[in-house]
Design an enzyme around this catalytic site. Structure first.
Site, PDB file in Angstrom:
ATOM      1  N   ARG A 155       0.822  -1.208   0.000  1.00 46.33           N
ATOM      2  CA  ARG A 155       0.000   0.000   0.000  1.00 46.33           C
ATOM      3  C   ARG A 155       0.859   1.263   0.000  1.00 46.33           C
ATOM      4  NH1 ARG A 155      -5.558   1.802   1.104  1.00 46.33           N
ATOM      5  NH2 ARG A 155      -6.299  -0.347   1.131  1.00 46.33           N
TER       6      ARG A 155
ATOM      7  N   ARG B 270      -3.232   2.808  11.176  1.00 46.85           N
ATOM      8  CA  ARG B 270      -4.100   3.705  10.420  1.00 46.85           C
ATOM      9  C   ARG B 270      -3.416   4.244   9.155  1.00 46.85           C
ATOM     10  NH1 ARG B 270      -7.356   8.416  13.649  1.00 46.85           N
ATOM     11  NH2 ARG B 270      -9.054   8.752  12.156  1.00 46.85           N
TER      12      ARG B 270
ATOM     13  N   ALA C 218      -8.923  -0.564   6.902  1.00 46.42           N
ATOM     14  CA  ALA C 218      -8.893  -0.069   5.521  1.00 46.42           C
ATOM     15  C   ALA C 218      -9.986   0.958   5.249  1.00 46.42           C
ATOM     16  CB  ALA C 218      -9.000  -1.227   4.528  1.00 46.42           C
TER      17      ALA C 218
ATOM     18  N   GLU D 210      -9.098   6.563   7.577  1.00 47.66           N
ATOM     19  CA  GLU D 210      -7.661   6.727   7.358  1.00 47.66           C
ATOM     20  C   GLU D 210      -7.261   7.982   6.594  1.00 47.66           C
ATOM     21  OE1 GLU D 210      -6.023   2.212   6.989  1.00 47.66           O
ATOM     22  OE2 GLU D 210      -7.517   2.827   5.527  1.00 47.66           O
TER      23      GLU D 210
END
Length: 783
Positions: free
Chosen positions: A327, A359, A528, A730
């Protein structure tokens, strides 16, 4: 039956439907101390307490472990080692078999759990742990990835490469090019409630676990694996957590497994809760990175090619490091289009605790690396970084393909930034700050406006699913259960609002119940930023099934077409008459209509081929921007945040009060990561920042003096999410990047913005002071 509604029924709308600002369902309990966490639950008769014995060396073979004195200590009932696990001594969330419940043959970080004491009281268990005599054959260890060859180091999981075009050729052909390296620190989750689990043994193979976890189904599966029983024998329940932030996605497995094993072994309930010091020492954190970058660009600041290498301190096992570093690559573009790009990850083995979800899940690290490149280009050209940011934004009809080959179809960053730039008076304040700095030799101010584009969905496609269970009782009250967990973020109240909206009833008629694997199976982690998206749609589906049954029943009973059955606030219009919702459900019950339903949702359109580094891993993107102004003391390095303006997209917010709170909290947490929260290991491999006395999270006094938060809730076109809302967990964390770059801007002013400060993070006072002194030296000025 009255054929006309009474004034009291028609005068008001429902209380607490979607798009209304409802308080957090437990807010009053939080502030009064009435909220029940696991450690507040009445203790079952005969409760035992467990405590962990931790390794005292960072790497080595266990030669012997003498636990005689431990077993003989007052109150001790049992001592567990890895050999006592009934079926498997493994809790690896990615099934790589590299993470034992308790280490047996070797230890791989200082503080790794190697045994567990079971005693009549927690204090007895805690004291007994100190009596163990363990001998090790110590081996070389590494705690810092700067001390190894990052491109040839040992990996805990396979790396990822994203590429589009020929980055190296584009860089070499560019009119200008530069390269650099950035160190980006980790972060402890520092929840208000630490890790805890309580296990209650049942009949046969059964055990019930109360676990402070974001992923009840994973705890269920891991405990079942360790015990050697089917998943149906393990029930996991959690009503609320005192914070999670990703740290309770996988890290709760160990505590739950130990409690469960001890409970089944002795036929008594067992609870385990480590002290804060041991919790911080033995559980994973945000990954820190070393980011190497090379960029080619033209004289106007347009990026032509970029090459990134993201090396991460993964720790001793895989945990979620593969997905986290993936990610980071997914967000190395942030809001910018790269004509040619290559990005590589390296989740590196170290003799430290295995780092885990936090996070943003690697996204913030990717964004920070990206924004450093923007700063480098701006300083190289003598331009305002905001100008370079806007020049490289994704387009709306072209220049819109990401490094992972997903087309950006919902881009609104141009409007977000333009509106914030105007509302925050960026240009005017830039001039005022320049004037202030010219007349202030010690105190310097800085300003930065940074954007955010954050992808929403689990990158592991199979996690993008959710289930829900809704019961409507005969009196019209509603029972709601779903797979999402509540950790203070307001998920429960949002899902309750969705259900209240479907039935058009007041929210106090919807009972929010604890998340449990006994009601909704095979849940995904609440992570997520997808908790509301997934569980809201699942709960809506369940409610709509029941509403349709009620509609069909009313149409048949009162002999009207189905389209003449309309749900109104707390009542239902059937033809030309109105019936209270509770009266209709009573009639339906008497007619044997099923008033219970499950709902299910899976995110559409997403797919990801990791081997190719291509796909559509995200359902949509959430956008935002922050403008931060800071003041630094060039003699001490101390920083004060003067003002922050945020414009953040939420779509049609389900609950503005909750969303604003999430944006404010996320921003402060992101700011803390980049300014004050520093993790330090000493030369012996010990984590020295393991308590509030040595680890500095932001205080109330650290908040911006002026803090303006505005929701961008425009009715923009986009994917059909739950009531057209967008995730808000997030993405706001990444807005804290603005403070880091404002500090960089203030530091740069000591050399008249001619040199890039190249600040590492966190920008602690020491780091800021060293950066000021370095720029003074490079500019030929006395330090």
């Amino acid at each position: 039956m009255n054929r006309h509604a009474s004034p009291s029924l028609t005068a008001k709308a429902i209380v607490g439907g979607v798009a209304s600002s409802q308080r957090h369902d437990s807010a009053h309990k939080h502030v009064t101390g009435q909220a029940v966490y696991i450690d507040d639950m009445p203790e079952p008769a005969g409760l035992l307490h467990a405590y962990l014995g931790l390794s005292t060396v960072p790497h080595g073979a266990i030669l012997s472990m003498d636990l005689t004195a431990v077993r003989a200590a007052p109150g001790v009932v049992d001592v567990l080692t890895g050999h006592d696990m009934p079926a498997a001594n493994d809790i690896s969330p990615t099934h790589r078999h590299d993470e034992p419940v308790l280490a047996t043959d070797k230890v791989q970080f200082l503080g790794q759990p190697i045994f567990a004491v079971i005693a009549e009281t927690r204090e007895q268990a805690r004291r007994a742990c100190k009596l163990a005599k363990v001998e090790y054959a110590e081996e070389p260890f590494v705690t810092d990835i700067r001390d190894i060859d990052r491109r040839a180091g040992k990996l805990v999981t396979p790396p990822l490469t994203l590429k589009r075009g020929d980055a190296q050729t584009a860089i070499e052909a560019a009119p200008r090019r530069l390269k650099g390296t950035m160190r980006l620190g980790g972060q402890d989750h520092f929840y208000l409630e630490g890790h805890i689990a309580m296990a209650i043994p049942g009949e046969d193979m059964d055990v019930t676990l109360y676990s402070s976890t974001q992923h009840p189904s994973e705890v269920q599966h891991m405990v079942a694996q360790v015990l050697g029983v089917p998943s149906h024998a393990v029930t996991v329940e959690i009503r609320r957590m005192g914070g999670g932030f990703g740290g309770k996605e996988t890290q709760g497995n160990q505590f739950a497994a130990i409690a469960a094993v001890a409970a089944k072994r002795h036929g008594r309930a067992v609870k385990i809760r480590p002290d804060r010091d041991d919790d911080m020492t033995a559980t994973g954190k945000r990954h820190d990175f070393v980011i190497d970058y090379e960029v080619g660009f033209d004289d106007e600041g347009q990026i032509l090619g970029v090459d990134y290498f993201f090396a991460a301190r993964a720790g001793f096992s895989a945990d979620l490091s593969g997905a986290v570093t993936d990610r980071a690559l997914f967000h190395c573009d942030n809001t910018y289009y790269y004509p040619a790009v290559k990005a590589q990850s390296a989740p590196l083995y170290t003799n430290t605790v295995s780092n885990t979800a936090f996070r943003g899940f690697g996204g913030p690290q990717g964004i920070v690396g990206c924004e450093r490149v923007i700063d480098e280009v701006a300083f190289a050209l003598g331009k305002d970084p905001l100008e370079i940011r806007k020049r490289n934004f994704y387009g709306t009809t072209d220049r819109n393909v990401t490094p992972y080959h997903q087309t950006v179809e919902d881009n609104i960053i141009h409007r977000i930034v333009a509106e914030l730039e105007a509302s925050a008076d960026y240009a005017g304040r830039r001039q005022a700050i320049a004037a202030f700095n010219a007349g202030s030799p010690v105190l310097k101010r800085g300003l930065a406006l940074t954007p955010v584009k954050f992808g929403i969905s689990f990158t592991a496609t199979h996690f993008n699913q959710a289930g829900a269970l809704v019961h409507v009782y005969a009196d019209g009250s509603v029972h709601l259960n779903h797979g999402g967990t509540e950790m203070g973020q307001g998920l429960y109240v949002k899902i309750a609002q969705v259900v209240a909206e479907e039935f058009q009833i007041d929210i106090d008629q919807v009972k929010i119940t604890a998340t449990t694997t006994a009601k909704v199976p095979n849940t995904s982690a609440t992570a997520a930023s997808s908790g509301t998206d997934l569980n809201g749609m699942a709960a809506q589906a369940a409610a709509r099934t029941i509403r349709q049954r009620l509609t069909d029943f009313a149409a048949e009973k009162y002999q009207v077409p189905a389209d003449q059955v309309v749900f109104l606030p707390n009542r239902v219009r059937v033809g030309n008459q109105e019936i209270a919702f509770g009266a209709l459900t009573q009639q339906a019950y008497m007619a044997r209509v099923q008033l219970s339903a499950t709902g299910f949702y899976k995110t559409p359109k997403i797919h990801w081929d990791r081997d190719k580094g291509q796909g559509t891993p995200f359902y949509y993107f959430a956008y935002g921007a922050a403008c931060a102004e800071v003041e630094i003391d060039t003699l001490t390095g101390e920083t004060m945040v003067e003002r922050v303006d945020i414009l953040h997209e939420t779509g049609r917010s389900l609950n503005k009060a909750i969303d604003i709170g999430q944006i404010e909290g996320g921003f402060i947490q992101g700011m803390g990561w980049l300014t004050t929260e520093e993790l330090v290991w000493d030369a012996k491999g010990r984590l020295r920042t393991h308590a509030p006395s040595t680890y500095k999270i932001p205080l109330a006094s650290d908040r911006p003096k002026i803090f303006n938060v505005t929701l961008a809730d425009w009715p923009e076109a986009g994917e059909p999410t739950i009531h057209r809302s967008k995730a808000v967990g997030e993405p706001p964390f990444c807005l804290g990047v603005a403070v880091f770059h404002a500090i960089s801007d203030a530091v740069a002013s000591v050399a008249d913005h001619r040199l890039c400060p190249r600040l590492d993070a966190p920008a602690t006072p020491e780091c800021v002071l060293m950066a000021v002194e370095r720029l003074n030296r490079e500019a030929g000025r006395p330090a």
